[in-house]
Scaffold this motif. Structure first.
Motif, mmCIF file in Angstrom:
data_model
loop_
_atom_site.group_PDB
_atom_site.id
_atom_site.type_symbol
_atom_site.label_atom_id
_atom_site.label_comp_id
_atom_site.label_asym_id
_atom_site.label_seq_id
_atom_site.Cartn_x
_atom_site.Cartn_y
_atom_site.Cartn_z
ATOM 1 N N LYS A 1 29.892 -27.846 102.358
ATOM 2 C CA LYS A 1 29.791 -29.049 103.180
ATOM 3 C C LYS A 1 29.805 -30.306 102.307
ATOM 4 N N ASP A 2 29.639 -30.115 101.015
ATOM 5 C CA ASP A 2 29.665 -31.199 100.033
ATOM 6 C C ASP A 2 31.004 -31.138 99.300
ATOM 7 N N ILE A 3 31.847 -32.136 99.461
ATOM 8 C CA ILE A 3 33.182 -32.094 98.859
ATOM 9 C C ILE A 3 33.115 -32.047 97.339
ATOM 10 N N ILE A 4 32.097 -32.684 96.753
ATOM 11 C CA ILE A 4 31.970 -32.641 95.299
ATOM 12 C C ILE A 4 31.569 -31.241 94.850
ATOM 13 N N GLU A 5 30.650 -30.607 95.592
ATOM 14 C CA GLU A 5 30.249 -29.246 95.242
ATOM 15 C C GLU A 5 31.417 -28.275 95.407
ATOM 16 N N ALA A 6 32.173 -28.405 96.500
ATOM 17 C CA ALA A 6 33.347 -27.551 96.685
ATOM 18 C C ALA A 6 34.326 -27.728 95.532
ATOM 19 N N SER A 7 34.498 -28.971 95.102
ATOM 20 C CA SER A 7 35.382 -29.246 93.967
ATOM 21 C C SER A 7 34.832 -28.621 92.692
ATOM 22 N N TRP A 8 33.508 -28.683 92.530
ATOM 23 C CA TRP A 8 32.890 -28.067 91.349
ATOM 24 C C TRP A 8 33.164 -26.569 91.312
ATOM 25 N N PHE A 9 33.007 -25.897 92.450
ATOM 26 C CA PHE A 9 33.265 -24.460 92.486
ATOM 27 C C PHE A 9 34.694 -24.149 92.043
ATOM 28 N N ALA A 10 35.652 -24.929 92.556
ATOM 29 C CA ALA A 10 37.060 -24.693 92.204
ATOM 30 C C ALA A 10 37.324 -25.021 90.739
ATOM 31 N N LEU A 11 36.727 -26.111 90.242
ATOM 32 C CA LEU A 11 36.933 -26.514 88.851
ATOM 33 C C LEU A 11 36.342 -25.495 87.879
ATOM 34 N N SER A 12 35.120 -25.053 88.142
ATOM 35 C CA SER A 12 34.492 -24.108 87.226
ATOM 36 C C SER A 12 35.211 -22.761 87.247
ATOM 37 N N ASP A 13 35.692 -22.337 88.428
ATOM 38 C CA ASP A 13 36.501 -21.116 88.487
ATOM 39 C C ASP A 13 37.768 -21.259 87.654
ATOM 40 N N SER A 14 38.386 -22.439 87.723
ATOM 41 C CA SER A 14 39.622 -22.676 86.971
ATOM 42 C C SER A 14 39.388 -22.527 85.474
ATOM 43 N N ILE A 15 38.285 -23.104 85.000
ATOM 44 C CA ILE A 15 37.948 -23.026 83.581
ATOM 45 C C ILE A 15 37.695 -21.576 83.166
ATOM 46 N N GLU A 16 36.900 -20.866 83.967
ATOM 47 C CA GLU A 16 36.557 -19.493 83.603
ATOM 48 C C GLU A 16 37.772 -18.574 83.671
ATOM 49 N N TYR A 17 38.640 -18.797 84.644
ATOM 50 C CA TYR A 17 39.847 -17.970 84.727
ATOM 51 C C TYR A 17 40.719 -18.156 83.486
ATOM 52 N N LYS A 18 40.854 -19.400 83.038
ATOM 53 C CA LYS A 18 41.649 -19.678 81.842
ATOM 54 C C LYS A 18 41.064 -18.961 80.627
ATOM 55 N N LEU A 19 39.751 -19.016 80.466
ATOM 56 C CA LEU A 19 39.124 -18.393 79.307
ATOM 57 C C LEU A 19 39.255 -16.874 79.351
ATOM 58 N N ILE A 20 39.126 -16.289 80.543
ATOM 59 C CA ILE A 20 39.325 -14.842 80.673
ATOM 60 C C ILE A 20 40.762 -14.476 80.326
ATOM 61 N N ALA A 21 41.727 -15.251 80.849
ATOM 62 C CA ALA A 21 43.140 -14.970 80.595
ATOM 63 C C ALA A 21 43.463 -15.057 79.104
ATOM 64 N N ASP A 22 42.761 -15.938 78.388
ATOM 65 C CA ASP A 22 43.006 -16.092 76.953
ATOM 66 C C ASP A 22 42.250 -15.071 76.120
ATOM 67 N N GLY A 23 41.431 -14.246 76.791
ATOM 68 C CA GLY A 23 40.680 -13.233 76.058
ATOM 69 C C GLY A 23 39.526 -13.778 75.258
ATOM 70 N N VAL A 24 39.026 -14.942 75.663
ATOM 71 C CA VAL A 24 37.901 -15.556 74.955
ATOM 72 C C VAL A 24 36.613 -14.817 75.314
ATOM 73 N N GLU A 25 35.793 -14.548 74.338
ATOM 74 C CA GLU A 25 34.530 -13.843 74.564
ATOM 75 C C GLU A 25 33.515 -14.772 75.227
ATOM 76 N N PRO A 26 32.928 -14.356 76.352
ATOM 77 C CA PRO A 26 31.928 -15.200 77.015
ATOM 78 C C PRO A 26 30.738 -15.456 76.110
ATOM 79 N N SER A 27 30.184 -16.663 76.192
ATOM 80 C CA SER A 27 29.030 -16.979 75.355
ATOM 81 C C SER A 27 28.014 -17.806 76.122
ATOM 82 N N GLY A 28 28.116 -17.747 77.465
ATOM 83 C CA GLY A 28 27.175 -18.503 78.280
ATOM 84 C C GLY A 28 25.868 -17.780 78.439
ATOM 85 N N GLU A 29 25.008 -18.388 79.274
ATOM 86 C CA GLU A 29 23.678 -17.818 79.502
ATOM 87 C C GLU A 29 23.740 -16.804 80.632
#
Length: 530
Positions: A502-530
Motif C-alpha cells: 500500500k506504500d509505493i516507496i515500500e513496493a519500490s524497495w521490494f522490487a529494487l532489493s530483489d533486483s540487486i540480489e538477483y544480479k548478485l546471485i546471477a554473478d555467483g557472488v557469495e552472500p555476506s549479509g546478516e
C-alpha cells in the motif's frame, strides 16, 4: 548464398529521431558494435553540418574495423555554384572515408517547389557533385531522394536523376521511399521496373516507416533485386522512423537464406541490439520481432504445452538463432509442469508430486492473490523459490531507509527533487549513505546501489531501464495497494522484479532489493549479509 549489404544509418538518420542525441564517444561505441555485428556500411554523419560530426570523422581514423566501411553523408552542390567551391562537398572529401553517400532530388516537385531551381540544373547538381567526389578517390552511393513519389509523378525525370548519378560515377543507386507512404507492392513494382532499365547496376533501398511498411517494403525491394538495404538497427529515425535493420537481418537470414552480416552469425543480433539501445538510451520494445524480450515468450494453456512438446508448434525460428531466448511466463494459469521447469533451474531433483512443489504452487497462488504478477518478473519468482526451499542467504539486511522531498526543488540545475538515506548491514558491518534523484524512487535506487557497491563492486554496472506502477484497487483511492515492476540491466543482460504494498516507496524497495540480489546471485557472488 545471395549477399545483401546492410547499410546502417543509426548515427545519421537515427540521430534525427526525437529524443536522440549522440556524443562523439557514443558514436564510436555504436560503430564498434555495428562492425562486430557484421554490417557492411555505417553512415556516420555529415562532416560539414556540425563540429561534432567533424570531430567524429577525425577520431574514426584510429578505428580498426573488421567488416564495415564508414560512409560520410552529404547533399549535392548548391544551385548555380561549382562543385569544387561547395563547402559541403569539400568537407566530404576531407572526411577521408572510402565511401560517400550523396543525396539528390528525384521528384520534380521538390526541385521546383522546395529547392527552387530548374529541372536541368538539378540534374547537373547531381552529376557534378558525384564526379567531384569520385575524382577525389571515394566510391559514391547516390541516394535518390523521394524516388518513388517522383517515379509516380514524373517517371522520366526520376529516371533522369539516376542517369545523371551514373554519369557522375556513382556505383550504387539507392531508391529512397522518403515520405514512407508507399505500400510494399508498389515499392516492389517500381523497383523491378527501374532495375530492368539499368542492367549491371547495383541498387539499394531506403525506406521510412510512416505507413508501418518500412521493413516489408525493404524485403519487397530485395525480392525485386536490390543488393543493399539501408535503415537503422533499432528502427528509430525522423517521424515514425526508418526501416528496422534488426528485423530485416532476421528475415533475410532466417527466411530468405541471405548473407547480410558479412559471414557473421545472427546469434549476435539480440546482444548487439541491446548494446546499441543502451548507448542510445532507448528501450527495445518487448514485442520487437526477433530481439524483443517477449518475442519468444509464452503464457499458459496450449501455447506452453505446445512449445514444451515441440517448439516448432508456436515458434517460427529457434530463438537462439538470433541470440534470444524462450521464456515460459509464470502465472497462476501456467500449471504445475511449468512451475517444475522453473524450479528445476534451482533445484533439479524435485518432481511434480513432491510436497515442496505443491506448496510452491500454493505460494504462487497466494502471492498473486495479493497482487503479485510474476509473468513479467520471473527474477523475483526465482527468489521466492530460493526462499521457500531454504536456499536463500541475504546479501544485506536493511536497517532503515528514508526519502525526503522538497518544494520548490532544492537543486533545479541537477534535476534532483528528492533525497534518500539508506542504512544496511553487511558482513556484520553497518553502512549508511545518501543520494539525490529525480523523485523518491530514483533517489532510493541510487542510495541503495551506492551503499552496496563498496561491498559488491559488480553492482556499479547496474541501472534501471523501466519503472511501472499500477494501482490494484482504485476504490481505495490514495490508500490503494500498488504493484511496482522494474526492469534492470547491467549492459549485457536485463531482468525484471516486482514489489507490492500500500506504500509505493515500500513496493519500490521490494522490487529494487530483489533486483540487486538477483544480479548478485546471477554473478555467483557469495552472500555476506546478516
Amino acid at each position: 548464398m545471395r549477399k545483401i549489404a546492410l547499410f546502417d544509418s543509426t548515427l545519421r538518420d537515427g540521430s534525427q529521431a526525437e529524443g536522440i542525441s549522440f556524443s562523439v564517444e557514443d558514436k564510436l561505441k555504436i560503430v564498434q558494435a555495428l562492425d562486430t555485428l557484421g554490417v557492411s556500411f555505417i553512415e556516420a554523419g555529415n562532416p560539414g553540418s556540425n563540429p561534432k560530426d567533424l570531430e567524429f570523422f577525425f577520431r574514426s581514423k584510429d578505428l580498426s574495423l573488421q567488416h564495415a566501411k564508414l560512409v560520410a553523408f552529404g547533399s549535392t552542390r548548391r544551385r548555380n555554384t561549382k562543385a569544387e567551391d561547395d563547402p559541403n562537398l569539400k568537407s566530404l572529401v576531407h572526411a577521408g572515408t572510402s565511401c560517400v553517400a550523396i543525396f539528390g532530388k528525384s521528384w520534380d516537385f521538390h526541385v521546383t517547389d522546395i529547392i527552387r531551381t530548374t529541372l536541368e540544373e538539378n540534374l547537373a547538381m547531381i552529376e557534378d557533385s558525384i564526379r567531384f567526389i569520385t575524382e577525389s578517390g571515394s566510391e559514391v552511393f547516390f541516394d535518390a531522394e523521394h524516388y518513388f513519389d517522383g517515379y509516380v509523378a514524373n517517371k522520366e525525370y526520376a529516371l533522369a536523376s539516376l542517369r545523371a548519378a551514373l554519369a557522375g560515377g556513382a556505383t550504387t543507386l539507392v531508391l529512397c521511399e522518403t515520405r514512407g507512404g508507399m505500400i510494399p507492392s508498389e515499392v516492389k513494382r517500381i523497383t523491378q521496373e527501374t532495375i530492368a532499365l539499368f542492367p549491371n547496376v547495383d541498387f539499394g533501398i531506403h525506406t521510412h516507416d510512416d505507413a508501418g511498411c518500412a521493413v516489408a517494403s525493404s524485403i519487397a525491394a530485395v525480392e525485386a533485386g536490390v543488393v543493399q538495404v539501408q535503415g537503422t538497427l533499432l528502427g528509430f529515425g525522423e517521424r515514425c522512423g526508418n526501416a528496422n535493420l534488426a528485423s530485416i537481418a532476421g528475415i533475410l537470414g532466417t527466411k530468405l537464406g541471405c548473407d547480410c552480416l558479412c559471414g557473421e552469425s545472427l546469434e549476435r543480433l539480440t546482444g548487439i541490439c541491446r548494446r546499441v539501445a543502451e548507448v542510445a538510451n532507448v528501450r527495445i520494445s518487448g514485442n520487437a520481432p526477433f530481439i524483443g524480450k517477449s518475442a519468444f515468450a509464452h503464457k499458459g494453456g496450449m501455447h506452453i504445452d505446445g512449445v514444451q512438446k515441440n517448439p516448432h508448434s508456436f515458434e517460427h525460428i529457434d530463438p537462439m538463432v538470433v541470440g534470444n531466448e524462450r521464456r515460459l511466463l509464470m502465472s497462476e494459469v501456467a500449471g504445475r509442469a511449468l512451475m517444475l521447469k522453473r524450479i528445476a533451474r534451482i533445484a533439479p531433483n524435485l518432481d511434480k508430486d513432491d510436497p515442496v512443489t505443491v506448496s510452491l504452487m500454493d505460494e504462487l497462488k497466494r502471492l498473486e492473490a495479493e497482487g503479485y504478477q510474476f509473468e513479467g518478473a520471473e527474477s523475483s519468482f526465482d527468489l521466492v523459490i530460493r526462499r521457500h526451499l531454504k536456499m536463500y542467504r541475504p546479501y544485506f539486511t536493511l536497517v532503515h531507509y528514508q526519502t525526503i522531498g522538497s518544494s520548490p526543488y532544492a537543486d533545479p540545475q541537477s534535476g534532483a527533487t528528492h533525497a534518500a538515506v539508506v542504512k544496511v548491514k553487511v558482513k556484520g558491518e553497518s553502512a549508511i549513505t545518501a543520494a539525490e534523484g529525480e523523485g523518491p524512487v530514483n533517489a532510493l535506487d541510487r542510495a541503495l546501489r551506492k551503499v552496496l557497491e563498496q561491498f559488491y563492486p559488480t553492482l556499479t554496472s547496474v541501472h534501471l531501464t523501466d519503472y511501472k506502477v499500477r494501482v490494484l484497487d482504485s476504490a481505495g483511492a490514495t490508500a490503494s495497494k500498488v504493484r511496482v515492476l522494474i526492469e534492470s540491466t547491467d549492459g549485457k543482460e536485463s531482468w525484471s522484479t516486482i514489489g507490492v504494498s500500500k506504500d509505493i516507496i515500500e513496493a519500490s524497495w521490494f522490487a529494487l532489493s530483489d533486483s540487486i540480489e538477483y544480479k548478485l546471485i546471477a554473478d555467483g557472488v557469495e552472500p555476506s549479509g546478516e
